[in-house]
Scaffold this active site. Structure first.
Site, PDB file in Angstrom:
ATOM      1  N   LYS A 162      -5.000  -8.913  15.749  1.00  0.00           N
ATOM      2  CA  LYS A 162      -5.821  -7.749  15.381  1.00  0.00           C
ATOM      3  C   LYS A 162      -6.587  -8.030  14.091  1.00  0.00           C
ATOM      4  CE  LYS A 162      -3.961  -4.198  13.024  1.00  0.00           C
ATOM      5  NZ  LYS A 162      -4.651  -3.784  11.808  1.00  0.00           N
ATOM      6  N   ASN A 163      -5.887  -8.521  13.075  1.00  0.00           N
ATOM      7  CA  ASN A 163      -6.522  -8.660  11.754  1.00  0.00           C
ATOM      8  C   ASN A 163      -7.466  -9.849  11.659  1.00  0.00           C
ATOM      9  OD1 ASN A 163      -5.293  -6.330  11.058  1.00  0.00           O
ATOM     10  ND2 ASN A 163      -3.722  -7.270   9.766  1.00  0.00           N
ATOM     11  N   ARG A 212     -10.344   2.168   8.495  1.00  0.00           N
ATOM     12  CA  ARG A 212     -10.856   1.763   7.185  1.00  0.00           C
ATOM     13  C   ARG A 212     -11.298   0.298   7.170  1.00  0.00           C
ATOM     14  NH1 ARG A 212      -8.444  -0.786   4.022  1.00  0.00           N
ATOM     15  NH2 ARG A 212      -9.412   0.229   2.234  1.00  0.00           N
ATOM     16  N   CYS A 252      -5.166   5.805   3.020  1.00  0.00           N
ATOM     17  CA  CYS A 252      -4.484   5.999   4.304  1.00  0.00           C
ATOM     18  C   CYS A 252      -3.017   6.229   3.967  1.00  0.00           C
ATOM     19  CB  CYS A 252      -4.665   4.791   5.212  1.00  0.00           C
ATOM     20  SG  CYS A 252      -3.708   3.389   4.667  1.00  0.00           S
ATOM     21  N   ARG A 259      -5.918   2.390  -1.199  1.00  0.00           N
ATOM     22  CA  ARG A 259      -6.832   1.446  -0.547  1.00  0.00           C
ATOM     23  C   ARG A 259      -8.226   1.412  -1.185  1.00  0.00           C
ATOM     24  NH1 ARG A 259      -4.444   0.473   4.490  1.00  0.00           N
ATOM     25  NH2 ARG A 259      -5.399  -1.592   4.420  1.00  0.00           N
ATOM     26  N   ILE A 284     -11.789  -0.060  -2.901  1.00  0.00           N
ATOM     27  CA  ILE A 284     -12.642  -1.192  -2.485  1.00  0.00           C
ATOM     28  C   ILE A 284     -13.380  -1.783  -3.688  1.00  0.00           C
ATOM     29  CG2 ILE A 284     -12.953  -0.340  -0.124  1.00  0.00           C
ATOM     30  CD1 ILE A 284     -15.836   0.533  -1.085  1.00  0.00           C
ATOM     31  N   LEU A 304     -12.812  -4.305  -5.548  1.00  0.00           N
ATOM     32  CA  LEU A 304     -12.952  -5.774  -5.553  1.00  0.00           C
ATOM     33  C   LEU A 304     -14.046  -6.219  -4.578  1.00  0.00           C
ATOM     34  CD1 LEU A 304      -9.188  -6.811  -5.664  1.00  0.00           C
ATOM     35  CD2 LEU A 304     -10.757  -6.366  -7.568  1.00  0.00           C
ATOM     36  N   ASP A 339       2.902  -6.830   6.092  1.00  0.00           N
ATOM     37  CA  ASP A 339       2.831  -6.244   7.440  1.00  0.00           C
ATOM     38  C   ASP A 339       4.101  -6.475   8.249  1.00  0.00           C
ATOM     39  OD1 ASP A 339      -0.730  -6.874   7.957  1.00  0.00           O
ATOM     40  OD2 ASP A 339       0.367  -5.414   6.769  1.00  0.00           O
ATOM     41  N   ILE A 399       2.717  -5.141  -2.407  1.00  0.00           N
ATOM     42  CA  ILE A 399       1.288  -5.052  -2.057  1.00  0.00           C
ATOM     43  C   ILE A 399       0.799  -3.603  -2.026  1.00  0.00           C
ATOM     44  CG2 ILE A 399      -0.467  -5.655  -0.347  1.00  0.00           C
ATOM     45  CD1 ILE A 399       0.816  -8.131  -1.571  1.00  0.00           C
ATOM     46  N   ARG A 406      -2.895   0.978  17.914  1.00  0.00           N
ATOM     47  CA  ARG A 406      -3.913   0.311  17.086  1.00  0.00           C
ATOM     48  C   ARG A 406      -3.624  -1.180  16.944  1.00  0.00           C
ATOM     49  NH1 ARG A 406      -5.587   3.616  11.857  1.00  0.00           N
ATOM     50  NH2 ARG A 406      -6.943   1.801  11.877  1.00  0.00           N
TER      51      ARG A 406
HETATM   52  C1  EPZ Z   1      -5.564  -6.300   5.155  1.00  0.00           C
HETATM   53  O1  EPZ Z   1      -5.846  -5.040   4.562  1.00  0.00           O
HETATM   54  C2  EPZ Z   1      -4.891  -6.002   6.481  1.00  0.00           C
HETATM   55  N1  EPZ Z   1      -5.786  -5.231   7.344  1.00  0.00           N
HETATM   56  C3  EPZ Z   1      -3.610  -5.195   6.246  1.00  0.00           C
HETATM   57  O2  EPZ Z   1      -2.955  -5.024   7.513  1.00  0.00           O
HETATM   58  C4  EPZ Z   1      -2.686  -6.017   5.345  1.00  0.00           C
HETATM   59  O3  EPZ Z   1      -1.531  -5.253   5.056  1.00  0.00           O
HETATM   60  C5  EPZ Z   1      -3.420  -6.361   4.037  1.00  0.00           C
HETATM   61  O4  EPZ Z   1      -4.650  -7.063   4.340  1.00  0.00           O
HETATM   62  C6  EPZ Z   1      -2.595  -7.259   3.135  1.00  0.00           C
HETATM   63  O5  EPZ Z   1      -2.268  -8.432   3.796  1.00  0.00           O
HETATM   64  C7  EPZ Z   1      -6.739  -5.896   8.044  1.00  0.00           C
HETATM   65  O6  EPZ Z   1      -6.878  -7.099   7.958  1.00  0.00           O
HETATM   66  C8  EPZ Z   1      -7.615  -5.060   8.921  1.00  0.00           C
HETATM   67  P1  EPZ Z   1      -6.028  -6.047   0.711  1.00  0.00           P
HETATM   68  P2  EPZ Z   1      -6.792  -4.979   3.241  1.00  0.00           P
HETATM   69  O7  EPZ Z   1      -7.436  -5.822   0.308  1.00  0.00           O
HETATM   70  O8  EPZ Z   1      -7.831  -6.006   3.306  1.00  0.00           O
HETATM   71  C9  EPZ Z   1      -5.553  -3.614  -3.339  1.00  0.00           C
HETATM   72  C10 EPZ Z   1      -1.908  -3.859   9.236  1.00  0.00           C
HETATM   73  O9  EPZ Z   1      -0.826  -3.262   9.281  1.00  0.00           O
HETATM   74  N2  EPZ Z   1      -7.027  -3.637  -3.392  1.00  0.00           N
HETATM   75  O10 EPZ Z   1      -5.502  -7.448   0.762  1.00  0.00           O
HETATM   76  O11 EPZ Z   1      -7.193  -3.563   3.044  1.00  0.00           O
HETATM   77  C11 EPZ Z   1      -5.014  -2.780  -2.193  1.00  0.00           C
HETATM   78  O12 EPZ Z   1      -4.921  -1.419  -2.569  1.00  0.00           O
HETATM   79  C12 EPZ Z   1      -2.798  -3.689   8.033  1.00  0.00           C
HETATM   80  O13 EPZ Z   1      -2.331  -4.651  10.127  1.00  0.00           O
HETATM   81  C13 EPZ Z   1      -7.675  -3.148  -4.523  1.00  0.00           C
HETATM   82  O14 EPZ Z   1      -7.042  -2.712  -5.481  1.00  0.00           O
HETATM   83  O15 EPZ Z   1      -5.734  -5.356   2.108  1.00  0.00           O
HETATM   84  C14 EPZ Z   1      -3.666  -3.387  -1.954  1.00  0.00           C
HETATM   85  O16 EPZ Z   1      -2.758  -2.844  -2.896  1.00  0.00           O
HETATM   86  C15 EPZ Z   1      -2.238  -2.713   7.007  1.00  0.00           C
HETATM   87  N3  EPZ Z   1      -9.045  -3.169  -4.556  1.00  0.00           N
HETATM   88  C16 EPZ Z   1      -3.885  -4.863  -2.260  1.00  0.00           C
HETATM   89  O17 EPZ Z   1      -5.083  -4.930  -3.031  1.00  0.00           O
HETATM   90  C17 EPZ Z   1      -9.784  -3.653  -3.516  1.00  0.00           C
HETATM   91  O18 EPZ Z   1     -11.024  -3.660  -3.606  1.00  0.00           O
HETATM   92  C18 EPZ Z   1      -4.076  -5.734  -1.034  1.00  0.00           C
HETATM   93  O19 EPZ Z   1      -5.106  -5.162  -0.260  1.00  0.00           O
HETATM   94  C19 EPZ Z   1      -9.109  -4.132  -2.369  1.00  0.00           C
HETATM   95  C20 EPZ Z   1      -7.735  -4.130  -2.335  1.00  0.00           C
END
Ligand code: EPZ
Length: 427
Positions: free
Chosen positions: A22-23, A99, A123, A128, A130, A132, A313, A335, A405
């Site tokens: 999926k990811n 998202r 969520c 969550r 954005i 970065l 995950d 995380i 999902r």
């Molecule tokens: C991806 O989410 C995955 N989703 C998530 O899987 C997974 O848990 C996550 O990566 C971590 O491995 C998809 O790929 C669609 P991050 P993402 O940006 O990209 C913080 C599932 O169950 N952060 O690596 O949203 C954030 O809040 C889902 O399949 C910021 O602070 O995760 C989190 O604490 C759930 N600012 C940490 O970083 C930002 O701009 C990691 O988030 C972006 C993120």
């Protein structure tokens, strides 16, 4: 709303085909925006999120054609083509459903010079943000404006220019947006402390197959030299390491043995190391891996971390399995700030778990008992299914749209290895 009904206590044995990830799919699909040529993705999983994403892309002018499953293949084929960008706006009613839609920002900006995407919002598992994503795009010259719940990004000269960005923390999505923006920028972009997840490697491999120029693939230092244009191609989505790990936990919690056909061991060594430490037998072979119980489960101490660490995950699924281990396990979720919503539901099934902030202590119990439980997010739902498979009696998992999902044909795959499980429509 549908529910999943399970009669627990069965030892699971047999083979489960692992679907496309999926990811990975959710970051490969938006690559269609980067070229006017046809992009064919194979081994696509049949998941609600994949359908949602393709509808979002349709709204941007991307045609999508689904082909059935070919003989000998597990996943679907989809051919996507953005002959031209019909709209550069990803609307709220689409983004709020998923998202992950935020990763159309980078490719749309790269192709059309501008993009307006509804802010995804938080969520169940956390806020969550954005930020970065936006900083990385600004490092390539993008001008960002936040207004009325939308983020609007513009490349001032119609095209981004390469720049360097060092991520203060690892972000999968922000790395994906930055990669898809940089491949068409003028000049060189360097990303430091970039995410190294296998899904990022899959994205880099696709971008290179389309004509992109990327060095350091698989490392946290990515060097992207922008090109004038990209071409379509045919690309196979990698297997889902989290689905595979989830079913491996099903073998562990039921004392069974499951052959994970199509799983890719080198993507999931942190997972298999944990399973082996819990006393499971993990055998890699040329078609995937076989995971078998081998005596009582042993307790673990696990902290989630960005790849190659133990994936967040998988935290809920392993916690479910550890509820019946012999002794006390320690989990730390580093995380996301709120990823223990499965805990109250597991407690209702007889689990003994203490949560303190981001840490949880799981006191192994002799067994679990079936109950009606509520799914709250994708991976929490799976942990409740796993608990139900091992529990004495019947379990009803409500709100299974969360499961749909991320887990393709869950009941079918688990029934095939001996589970008594069915989907019930609430009418
Ligand atoms: C991806 O989410 C995955 N989703 C998530 O899987 C997974 O848990 C996550 O990566 C971590 O491995 C998809 O790929 C669609 P991050 P993402 O940006 O990209 C913080 C599932 O169950 N952060 O690596 O949203 C954030 O809040 C889902 O399949 C910021 O602070 O995760 C989190 O604490 C759930 N600012 C940490 O970083 C930002 O701009 C990691 O988030 C972006 C993120």
């Amino acid at each position: 709303m549908d529910s999943i009904h399970i009669v627990g206590g069965k030892r699971l044995e047999g083979a489960i085909p692992i679907s496309g990830a999926k990811n990975a799919a959710l970051t490969l699909l938006p690559c269609a925006l980067l070229t006017d040529g046809p992009l064919t993705l194979t081994n696509l999983p049949r998941l609600a999120d994949v359908d949602t994403f393709s509808h979002l892309l349709n709204g941007l002018g991307v045609s999508t054609k689904i082909e059935g499953v070919r003989k000998g293949e597990v996943g679907r084929r989809m051919t996507l083509q953005a002959a031209e960008i019909a709209s550069t706006v990803a609307p709220y009613d689409m983004v709020r459903k998923m998202r992950a839609s935020i990763v159309v920002l980078g490719p749309m900006l790269a192709r059309a010079g501008e993009a307006t995407v509804s802010l995804p919002g938080g969520c169940a598992i956390g806020d969550r943000p954005i930020d970065l994503h936006l900083r990385a795009l600004e490092a390539m010259g993008a001008e960002i404006e936040l207004a009325a719940g939308y983020v609007k990004a513009v490349a001032p000269k119609g095209r981004l220019s390469g720049g360097d960005y060092s991520f203060p923390m690892v972000s999968v999505g922000a790395t994906e947006n930055a990669l898809m923006a940089a491949v068409l920028a003028t000049g060189r972009t360097q990303l430091f402390n970039a995410a190294r997840e296998p899904e990022i490697v899959d994205l880099c491999n696709l971008l290179v197959a389309m004509g992109g120029r990327i060095e350091g693939i698989g490392s946290s230092h990515l060097i992207i030299d922008g090109v004038e244009g990209l071409n379509g191609c045919t690309y196979e989505v990698m297997p889902d390491r989290i689905e595979a790990g989830s079913y491996a936990c099903a073998a562990g919690i039921t004392g069974g043995s499951i052959d994970l056909i199509g799983a890719r061991p080198h993507d999931m060594l942190a997972i298999t190391n944990a399973l082996a430490a819990a006393g499971l037998m993990v055998e890699f072979h040329d078609r995937g891996m076989k995971v078998s119980a081998d005596g009582p489960l042993k307790p673990l101490a696990i902290s989630t971390a960005p790849y190659p660490g133990f994936p967040t995950d998988m935290q809920a699924q392993v916690m479910a399995m550890l509820c019946v281990a012999q002794g006390e396990s320690f989990l730390e979720e580093t995380i996301f700030e709120n990823r223990y919503m499965h805990v109250p539901e597991l407690r209702r099934m007889g689990a003994t778990i203490d949560v303190r902030g981001r840490s949880a202590i799981v006191h192994g119990v002799g067994g679990l008992t079936g109950a009606n439980v509520m799914a709250t997010d994708l991976r929490a739902s799976m942990s409740l299914v796993l608990a139900g498979l091992a529990a004495e009696g019947e379990t009803e998992v409500l709100r299974v749209y969360h499961l749909d999902r991320g887990y393709e044909r869950l009941e079918e795959k688990l029934s095939a290895v001996g589970a008594t499980i069915e989907r019930r429509s609430a009418g």
